[in-house]
Design a protein around this motif. Sequence first.
Motif, PDB file in Angstrom:
ATOM      1  N   GLY A 192      -2.686 -19.307   9.534  1.00  0.00           N
ATOM      2  CA  GLY A 192      -2.307 -18.322  10.550  1.00  0.00           C
ATOM      3  C   GLY A 192      -3.365 -17.229  10.576  1.00  0.00           C
ATOM      4  N   GLU A 193      -3.118 -16.174  11.364  1.00  0.00           N
ATOM      5  CA  GLU A 193      -4.090 -15.072  11.422  1.00  0.00           C
ATOM      6  C   GLU A 193      -3.981 -14.260  10.140  1.00  0.00           C
ATOM      7  OE1 GLU A 193      -3.561 -12.865  15.015  1.00  0.00           O
ATOM      8  OE2 GLU A 193      -3.863 -14.621  16.280  1.00  0.00           O
ATOM      9  N   ASN A 194      -5.125 -13.854   9.575  1.00  0.00           N
ATOM     10  CA  ASN A 194      -5.045 -13.053   8.345  1.00  0.00           C
ATOM     11  C   ASN A 194      -4.775 -11.581   8.676  1.00  0.00           C
ATOM     12  OD1 ASN A 194      -7.567 -13.122   9.484  1.00  0.00           O
ATOM     13  ND2 ASN A 194      -8.671 -12.927   7.556  1.00  0.00           N
ATOM     14  N   GLU A 195      -4.225 -10.900   7.677  1.00  0.00           N
ATOM     15  CA  GLU A 195      -3.706  -9.554   7.942  1.00  0.00           C
ATOM     16  C   GLU A 195      -4.807  -8.498   7.834  1.00  0.00           C
ATOM     17  OE1 GLU A 195      -0.351  -6.528   6.083  1.00  0.00           O
ATOM     18  OE2 GLU A 195      -0.677  -8.476   5.152  1.00  0.00           O
ATOM     19  N   PHE A 196      -4.861  -7.601   8.813  1.00  0.00           N
ATOM     20  CA  PHE A 196      -5.807  -6.484   8.754  1.00  0.00           C
ATOM     21  C   PHE A 196      -5.084  -5.284   8.163  1.00  0.00           C
ATOM     22  CE2 PHE A 196      -7.553  -2.673  10.970  1.00  0.00           C
ATOM     23  CZ  PHE A 196      -8.771  -2.647  10.309  1.00  0.00           C
ATOM     24  N   VAL A 197      -5.549  -4.804   7.002  1.00  0.00           N
ATOM     25  CA  VAL A 197      -4.866  -3.667   6.374  1.00  0.00           C
ATOM     26  C   VAL A 197      -5.720  -2.396   6.465  1.00  0.00           C
ATOM     27  CG1 VAL A 197      -3.511  -5.086   4.792  1.00  0.00           C
ATOM     28  CG2 VAL A 197      -5.797  -4.320   4.100  1.00  0.00           C
ATOM     29  N   GLY A 198      -6.809  -2.511   7.243  1.00  0.00           N
ATOM     30  CA  GLY A 198      -7.796  -1.438   7.249  1.00  0.00           C
ATOM     31  C   GLY A 198      -7.407  -0.164   7.980  1.00  0.00           C
ATOM     32  N   TYR A 199      -6.245  -0.158   8.663  1.00  0.00           N
ATOM     33  CA  TYR A 199      -5.819   1.121   9.246  1.00  0.00           C
ATOM     34  C   TYR A 199      -5.391   2.071   8.129  1.00  0.00           C
ATOM     35  CZ  TYR A 199      -5.556  -1.002  13.919  1.00  0.00           C
ATOM     36  OH  TYR A 199      -5.837  -1.605  15.116  1.00  0.00           O
ATOM     37  N   GLU A 200      -4.760   1.466   7.082  1.00  0.00           N
ATOM     38  CA  GLU A 200      -4.218   2.309   6.007  1.00  0.00           C
ATOM     39  C   GLU A 200      -5.128   2.338   4.787  1.00  0.00           C
ATOM     40  OE1 GLU A 200      -2.330  -0.787   6.422  1.00  0.00           O
ATOM     41  OE2 GLU A 200      -1.648  -0.108   8.385  1.00  0.00           O
ATOM     42  N   LYS A 201      -5.832   1.220   4.544  1.00  0.00           N
ATOM     43  CA  LYS A 201      -6.573   1.123   3.275  1.00  0.00           C
ATOM     44  C   LYS A 201      -8.061   0.932   3.503  1.00  0.00           C
ATOM     45  CE  LYS A 201      -2.790  -1.085   0.931  1.00  0.00           C
ATOM     46  NZ  LYS A 201      -2.239  -2.292   0.424  1.00  0.00           N
ATOM     47  N   ILE A 202      -8.829   1.478   2.555  1.00  0.00           N
ATOM     48  CA  ILE A 202     -10.259   1.229   2.674  1.00  0.00           C
ATOM     49  C   ILE A 202     -10.707   0.199   1.632  1.00  0.00           C
ATOM     50  CG2 ILE A 202     -10.778   3.469   3.690  1.00  0.00           C
ATOM     51  CD1 ILE A 202     -11.789   4.305   0.903  1.00  0.00           C
ATOM     52  N   GLU A 203      -9.802  -0.103   0.680  1.00  0.00           N
ATOM     53  CA  GLU A 203     -10.100  -1.178  -0.264  1.00  0.00           C
ATOM     54  C   GLU A 203      -8.809  -1.833  -0.705  1.00  0.00           C
ATOM     55  OE1 GLU A 203     -11.845   1.658  -3.352  1.00  0.00           O
ATOM     56  OE2 GLU A 203     -10.644   0.287  -4.577  1.00  0.00           O
ATOM     57  N   CYS A 204      -8.895  -3.078  -1.139  1.00  0.00           N
ATOM     58  CA  CYS A 204      -7.699  -3.746  -1.654  1.00  0.00           C
ATOM     59  C   CYS A 204      -8.101  -4.969  -2.483  1.00  0.00           C
ATOM     60  CB  CYS A 204      -6.766  -4.142  -0.516  1.00  0.00           C
ATOM     61  SG  CYS A 204      -7.445  -5.412   0.535  1.00  0.00           S
ATOM     62  N   GLU A 205      -7.185  -5.367  -3.344  1.00  0.00           N
ATOM     63  CA  GLU A 205      -7.362  -6.631  -4.073  1.00  0.00           C
ATOM     64  C   GLU A 205      -6.853  -7.719  -3.156  1.00  0.00           C
ATOM     65  OE1 GLU A 205      -6.541  -7.291  -8.090  1.00  0.00           O
ATOM     66  OE2 GLU A 205      -8.443  -6.204  -8.162  1.00  0.00           O
TER      67      GLU A 205
END
Length: 844
Positions: free
Chosen positions: A445-458
Amino acid sequence: MDIRKAYLDFFASKGHEITPSSPLVPDDATLLFTNAGMVPFKSIFTGEIPRPNPPRKTSCQTCIRAGGKHNDLDNVGYTARHHTFFEMLGNFSFGDYFKEQAISYAWEFVTQILKLPKDKLYVTVHQDDDEAFEIWQKHIEKERIYKFGDKDNFWQMGDTGPCGPCSEIFYDQGAENFNSDEDYMGGDGDRFLEIWNLVFMQYERSADGTLSPLPKPSIDTGMGLERVMAIKEGKFSNFDSSLFMPIIDEISKLCKKEYIYESGASFRVIADHIRSSVFLLTQGTNFDKEGRGYVLRRILRRALRHGYLLGFKKPFMYKLVDIVCHLMGDHYTYLNEKKEFVKEQIRLEEERFLSTIENGIEIFNEELKNTQEIFSGEVAFKLYDTYGFPLDLTQDMLREKNLKVDEEKFETLMQEQKDRAKASWKGSGSKNASGDFKILLEKFGENEFVGYEKIECETKILALLDENFKEISSLKGKGWVMLEKTPFYATSGGQSADVGFLDDCEVLDTQKFFGLNLSFVNASKELKINDVIKAKIDFEKREQIARHHSATHLLHHALREILGSHVSQAGSLVEFNKLRFDFTHPKALSKEELECIEKRVNEMIILSSDAVLETMSLDEAKKSGAIALFNEKYQDNVRVLTLGESKELCGGTHVLNTAQIGSFYIVKESGVSAGIRRIEAVVSKAALKFVKNQLDEIAKAKEELKNNDILNGVKKLKNEIITLKEELKNSNKAELKSKNINGVQICVESIQNGDIKAMIDDFKNKFSKAVILLAQVKEGKVLLAAGVKEAPLKAGVLVKEAAQILGGNGGGRDDFATAGGKDTTKLDEALKQSLDHIEKAIQC
Ligand code: SER
């Protein structure tokens, strides 16, 4: 009778919500234009978005049928009822009422509100639709109900989408008025006029042609305003109705020719096409080489060619904009707001085409002489390529002569041209591996964009692709990575991609392919599927991008405020060090306008307004006044960004407060294409850099001028130049030493300053017979020039001989010539020899 109002009021009284007309460019990639009243509701019919409450709506929808499945362009002008632009009145039920009620409402409206005589009405149903056949018999005699097959009584929006059997209401215009062999129900004649189509939406057609049932059977009806208007006004052609006649009268006035129905196709074409042009332009479609803009160009050029037949040799269509706005501006208020812009765009397009139309028509007529049945595809292509004649315009011209064009040849030449263009295209990254993207989409499926809230993630690596987008299991070096969650913003909506790191591997780019967010990395260590890594964006760059992006919103707002609401975004680019914003506006911006815009944006920055970000339905967003782009495809739920007074739909990343933008400077204003301007600007750190560079330049200028007051310094320099020029002029006028031999004035001299060519001219003007040769040493070289007037010598020979002594060459006309020499030490010798030569020649 105000039929629009009567219709909407009638259905409102039956519990329908009145919905305003949606844009002509639909929020639907499968369609070129909104071609029916149901288009804006497609996703409700298919169940993609929930049913509204109440589940019934009514509208008067503007439609275009020129291109795509429903294309009426070729017929317009030659029939009484085809249009490229028309208004469709409709009532819609979303899984609420069905056939029984739809038929009963339609009958009530036609007979009681429109008051059309029952004995003039007929209906048709699909041959398999016994239910509709039964229901109609409650209202109308069985003999007046006709059954037809799919061709007439099955309706679908496009090649895909909602569809179903339909039932149509016909109005009999009388045997006394129409009596051709085709004037029977189901025939091609004009006597029986279809006025209303009731579609019983039951299926959705998918791309492979299969029909699947809709979640709930629904109703979509469409009644052509133009047809009903004509009937009510007792006219046999839509063009004779009050919707068109004022436009036709205006054309008649402009070309000083009387409109006669039988020979008036050109008037009708123009009257129809000016309406579509005005509506498309006001809604943001502009003339272009391809896509919707090209359809608009085809429409206008078709009208211009008909104008040419009426004798118009100069732009005239733009003069019809006023009457269209006058006729329709009360209902569609945006027409008047953009009137001047539309006029300007049409006038410019007219000028573009009128400059080639005459030659094109000549070539067309020439070829016609050689044509028996099929017009040459080569010539049609030449007309297209060199003279701007769209193929359907050539076809339209041939239709009048009952001829066809060699379309196959035309298409081959067109393809060859496209291939050539492709071959010469130096771009890279042809993303043709859609196969692998689709496999990934199905798998993850489409992968999740978390960049509105986070600038880095594991996050986990879901997939790896090589540079050619082929799936691989491990990656070292360059390739694409699909992360389970990603903070990297992929290039979109003009905003450039985030860069950063996956652990220690550098992320150079991020792009979206079929909804997959993929980062392009240069992996310094081996990356493997399922590795858990730390994804971290380059926050400083992201911040800079956000500042530039937010500034484009403020700029857009300022442009609309200062230049007018006709301004709409036509493209943008947002990078960490600059922004570019393209917008519709007819002419270059003045210095004052630019200053005013720059000032206004900076004022909005200084106000330090917090950014407010909300997610809402597209409908709510539009209602809230948020600016949406006419041509942009939005999801059902959209992000709306409010920044001070600006409110726009936007999926990009932004500042939290306008003050973070710092300051805003316009670097350049330029034109992109007809009617589209571009502003380039910088903000924040890029603005600081820009200003610093300017200050450095100023410092250098001061240094160079040896003056802290640059303006004064430059003024002084200018004055000096004026003085020097004056001196130079005077030195030109300085008396040359010359002598007269046999009535011929002779001068051979070396000159230090001044323009020797001008001196030669002066000398020749002064004397009736003259021979002059001047030399000037400049930067180690000798410039020679000679002039001869009424004397037995040639200037070209004189300079050549002298130049040869000086190790150079040259020559020229008999009366004036120049040459160059290198050896300055021989100048005296060269001049002496020249003088001897001249004297001898004159003495003999
Ligand atoms: N969609 C149908 C039509 O366009 C009825 O609105 O005819």
